[in-house]
Design a protein around this motif. Structure first.
Motif, mmCIF file in Angstrom:
data_model
loop_
_atom_site.group_PDB
_atom_site.id
_atom_site.type_symbol
_atom_site.label_atom_id
_atom_site.label_comp_id
_atom_site.label_asym_id
_atom_site.label_seq_id
_atom_site.Cartn_x
_atom_site.Cartn_y
_atom_site.Cartn_z
ATOM 1 N N ASP A 193 0.842 -1.197 0.000
ATOM 2 C CA ASP A 193 0.000 0.000 0.000
ATOM 3 C C ASP A 193 0.880 1.250 0.000
ATOM 4 O O ASP A 193 1.874 1.312 0.733
ATOM 5 C CB ASP A 193 -0.902 0.039 1.236
ATOM 6 C CG ASP A 193 -1.957 -1.045 1.221
ATOM 7 O OD1 ASP A 193 -2.110 -1.696 0.175
ATOM 8 O OD2 ASP A 193 -2.615 -1.249 2.262
ATOM 9 N N PRO A 194 0.524 2.252 -0.811
ATOM 10 C CA PRO A 194 1.315 3.503 -0.810
ATOM 11 C C PRO A 194 1.344 4.142 0.574
ATOM 12 O O PRO A 194 0.332 4.188 1.275
ATOM 13 C CB PRO A 194 0.576 4.394 -1.817
ATOM 14 C CG PRO A 194 -0.184 3.442 -2.688
ATOM 15 C CD PRO A 194 -0.572 2.297 -1.795
ATOM 16 N N SER B 226 5.542 -0.112 -2.694
ATOM 17 C CA SER B 226 4.438 0.253 -3.584
ATOM 18 C C SER B 226 4.962 0.549 -4.982
ATOM 19 O O SER B 226 4.405 0.077 -5.985
ATOM 20 C CB SER B 226 3.701 1.478 -3.029
ATOM 21 O OG SER B 226 2.714 1.921 -3.926
#
Length: 409
Positions: A352-353, A369
């Motif tokens: 996940d960013p 990411s």
């Protein structure tokens, strides 16, 4: 939706004039007829469309029968609605809809849409979508480049140390070489004086003493080693600078290439080694890999992110195992560490960013990411296995040749 009871509606409903005013602003043509064919209302858009498409029929007023196909009004009266297309010369096409209600003695509502406007709107959407894609691609490239430079910034001290070490002993060797040259030139002068003397053999004892005093035997042994070490040091610096340049360059200028992934991996290790060498035992179990079609600079970013994460995971001391191999038409590179491992609830979020488990200021949360996006661009995948207390394994799987239908760049 049930009909609105105007008596119970808390606000006053729009007046007929308000509805007429709103309809006059529509881009679609709106025409209202009574059941007997009397025209009640026509908005400016409908007037313009009728003038363009029915110029011969406007002198005596445009009736519904001339406006729509013969069965359209019948179907609208029977079912409440009809829709279809009206074609004209020069490929002019209108989308038409007719609605009928029996209230107030019967009434027809006809709506005309100019498909040229719809096509223009669609083309405008396509153009804007293309512009957004260009901006998004540029933003992604800038983000990738920023992450690269941020990573190198974090490693700058280590890279400087890796460069300073060979530069330091090359500088020291040059000082020794300067002293060795003075001694050798002094010995050469002694031989020249002996050759010019009437009795050269009489000068030999003095030359032997000079050789011992200047330690020429040690110089003759140490000089080749000194030059070899200096050359290795300069080559080490040259390699680091070359790797740093390759790693940092903008990907806009990079094209798809057939690349030796082992060389790329070693190049990345060369840059970040100062971050790993004091706490990591590195083992390489490289298989035989063909050249792989890729964007090498982007894959370098992936390798660096995973290696640095592995280095952080092993703590003060640990092992990183690098392996590679081929499965069918795919090549893989694996990074395995014996660090602390990743809890299951965290493992689901690692790509996940901006997600990071590192302290504030120690990580951007973009490394994995971005790595995931780069591997996806290469039509590949990243596999992750981890057990708390035992370690983590990342495997990058890439097609050896990019599919012809893929346009990842």
């Amino acid at each position: 939706m049930p009909p609105v009871d105007s008596a119970s509606f808390p606000l006053s409903l729009p007046s007929v004039n308000t509805i007429r005013s709103l309809a006059s602003r529509l881009r679609d043509g709106v025409l209202l007829y009574r059941a007997d064919g009397t025209q009640v209302f026509v908005n400016p858009a409908a007037t313009s469309l009728c003038a363009e498409c029915y110029p011969a029929d406007l002198d005596h007023g445009l009736s519904m029968d001339k406006l729509l196909p013969r069965d359209a009004l019948k179907l609208a009266r029977e079912t409440g609605h009809w829709s279809g297309y009206l074609s004209f010369q020069e490929s002019r096409l209108l989308a038409a809809q007719a609605y009928y209600t029996a209230e107030d003695g019967g009434c027809y509502l006809i709506i005309l849409q100019d498909l040229r406007l719809i096509r223009a709107y669609d083309q405008d959407l396509v153009r804007r979508h293309a512009e957004l894609n260009v901006r998004l691609t540029a933003a992604q490239e800038n983000l990738l480049q920023s992450e690269k430079l941020a990573s190198i910034g974090q490693l700058a001290a280590g890279v400087a140390h890796e460069i300073n070490n060979p530069i330091g002993y090359v500088h020291s060797n040059l000082s020794s070489l300067q002293e060795y040259l003075r001694s050798l030139f002094a010995l050469i002068d002694g031989y020249e004086r002996a050759l010019r003397s009437p009795d050269p053999k009489a000068e030999l004892p003095e030359i032997d003493q000079m050789r011992q005093r200047l330690d020429i035997d040690f110089i003759s042994q140490d000089l080749p080693q000194l030059l070899s070490e200096s050359r290795e040091g300069i080559e080490r610096v040259t390699q680091i600078v070359r790797d740093l340049k390759d790693f940092s360059r903008s990907d806009r200028d990079e094209s798809w290439k057939m690349v030796d992934l082992h060389a790329n991996l070693d190049s990345t290790l060369n840059i970040i080694w100062n971050e790993l060498k004091y706490k990591v035992t590195l083992e390489k179990h490289y298989g035989t890999l063909p050249l792989v079609e890729c964007l090498p600079s982007e894959l370098n970013q992936v390798f660096m992110n995973i290696l640095l994460n592995a280095g952080h995971a092993v703590g003060e001391r640990g092992t990183i195992l690098l392996s590679s191999g081929v499965e069918g038409d795919q090549a893989w590179i694996e990074f395995a560490d014996n660090g602390s491992g990743i809890p299951p609830e965290t493992l689901q979020r690692i790509f996940d960013p901006f997600f990071t488990t590192k302290p504030v200021g120690k990580g951007t949360g973009l490394g994995l990411s971005i790595s995931y996006g780069i591997v996806a661009k290469h039509q590949g995948r990243i596999e992750v296995d981890s057990k708390v207390g035992e370690g983590t394994r990342f495997r990058i799987v890439l097609p050896i040749r990019q599919p012809k239908h893929a346009t990842p760049h």
